[in-house]
Write a protein that holds these residues in place. Structure first.
Motif, short mmCIF file in Angstrom:
data_model
loop_
_atom_site.label_atom_id
_atom_site.label_comp_id
_atom_site.label_asym_id
_atom_site.label_seq_id
_atom_site.Cartn_x
_atom_site.Cartn_y
_atom_site.Cartn_z
N GLU A 1 42.72 40.28 52.40
CA GLU A 1 41.61 40.73 53.23
C GLU A 1 40.36 40.97 52.39
OE1 GLU A 1 43.37 44.09 55.18
OE2 GLU A 1 44.48 42.81 56.59
N ARG A 2 40.53 41.55 51.22
CA ARG A 2 39.38 41.79 50.33
C ARG A 2 38.78 40.47 49.86
NH1 ARG A 2 40.83 46.42 46.00
NH2 ARG A 2 38.63 46.09 45.48
N THR B 1 31.88 36.79 46.33
CA THR B 1 32.09 35.87 45.21
C THR B 1 31.30 34.60 45.48
OG1 THR B 1 34.01 34.71 46.09
CG2 THR B 1 34.44 36.75 44.88
N SER B 2 31.05 33.86 44.45
CA SER B 2 30.27 32.63 44.59
C SER B 2 31.14 31.38 44.54
CB SER B 2 29.21 32.57 43.49
OG SER B 2 29.85 32.57 42.22
N VAL C 1 39.16 32.26 32.06
CA VAL C 1 40.07 33.34 32.48
C VAL C 1 39.29 34.64 32.54
CG1 VAL C 1 42.17 34.63 31.92
CG2 VAL C 1 42.06 32.17 31.45
N VAL C 2 39.48 35.37 33.64
CA VAL C 2 38.86 36.68 33.82
C VAL C 2 39.94 37.68 34.20
CG1 VAL C 2 36.58 35.76 34.40
CG2 VAL C 2 38.24 36.23 36.22
N SER C 3 39.63 38.95 34.03
CA SER C 3 40.61 40.02 34.26
C SER C 3 40.68 40.43 35.73
CB SER C 3 40.24 41.24 33.43
OG SER C 3 39.06 41.82 33.96
N PRO C 4 41.78 41.06 36.12
CA PRO C 4 41.86 41.60 37.48
C PRO C 4 40.72 42.57 37.79
CG PRO C 4 44.04 41.53 36.54
CD PRO C 4 43.07 41.17 35.42
N SER C 5 40.30 43.38 36.83
CA SER C 5 39.22 44.33 37.10
C SER C 5 37.91 43.60 37.39
CB SER C 5 39.04 45.31 35.94
OG SER C 5 38.70 44.64 34.76
N TRP C 6 37.69 42.46 36.76
CA TRP C 6 36.50 41.65 37.06
C TRP C 6 36.50 41.28 38.54
CZ3 TRP C 6 35.96 36.89 39.22
CH2 TRP C 6 34.70 36.28 39.12
N LEU C 7 37.64 40.82 39.03
CA LEU C 7 37.73 40.44 40.44
C LEU C 7 37.59 41.66 41.36
CD1 LEU C 7 38.26 38.36 42.67
CD2 LEU C 7 40.71 38.83 42.37
N LEU C 8 38.31 42.71 41.05
CA LEU C 8 38.30 43.90 41.92
C LEU C 8 36.91 44.52 42.01
CD1 LEU C 8 41.77 45.38 41.01
CD2 LEU C 8 41.13 44.15 43.11
N ASP C 9 36.12 44.39 40.96
CA ASP C 9 34.75 44.89 40.99
C ASP C 9 33.88 44.10 41.97
OD1 ASP C 9 35.27 46.81 39.10
OD2 ASP C 9 34.34 45.73 37.44
N ARG C 10 34.31 42.88 42.32
CA ARG C 10 33.53 42.01 43.19
C ARG C 10 34.03 41.97 44.62
NH1 ARG C 10 32.95 41.13 38.23
NH2 ARG C 10 31.13 40.13 37.33
N VAL C 11 35.22 42.43 44.84
CA VAL C 11 35.78 42.43 46.21
C VAL C 11 36.11 43.84 46.62
CG1 VAL C 11 36.58 40.06 46.03
CG2 VAL C 11 38.17 41.92 45.51
#
Length: 120
Positions: free
Chosen positions: A33-34, A40-41, A110-120
């Motif tokens: 859902e997030r 994100t682009s 490669v990016v970290s989970p925190s990178w993604l979570l900061d954007r969603v």
């Protein structure tokens, strides 16, 4: 050139100690859902789920998010999804904190989970 974000669902969900281990399917659903509404682009987001998490989201496409159920282990499916996208000429980014997996998805970024979570 299209852009593809391949998400290691288990790794992203497991990066936040919010009780996900009690309801893996629910945690996968919340992540999905997030991703649907996140800022994100990427042209396509591929969410790879394994084990009990597969019960939270059906395999298939919802808008720009495509959910893939790993037949065996998630890492092999993530590598395959990245390989396919790269072969199609896409620019690929993989979200994981798994160092072994990260070493095996080159030339994807490669990016970290925190990178993604900061954007969603």
């Amino acid at each position: 050139m299209s852009t593809v974000l391949v998400v290691d669902g288990a790794n992203v969900v497991g990066s936040v100690p919010d009780g996900w281990w009690k309801d893996r399917a629910g945690a996968a659903r919340r992540l999905h859902e997030r991703l649907l509404v996140g800022d994100t682009s990427y042209d396509e987001i591929v969410l790879v789920l394994e084990g009990q998490a597969k019960g939270g989201v059906r395999a298939g496409r919802d808008a720009h998010v495509r959910t893939v159920h790993a037949a065996r282990d998630g890492d092999a499916e993530i590598r395959e999804q990245a390989r396919r996208a790269l072969a199609d000429g896409s620019r690929v980014t993989v979200v994981t904190a798994d160092r072994m997996l990260a070493a095996n998805v080159s030339p994807a970024q490669v990016v970290s989970p925190s990178w993604l979570l900061d954007r969603v």
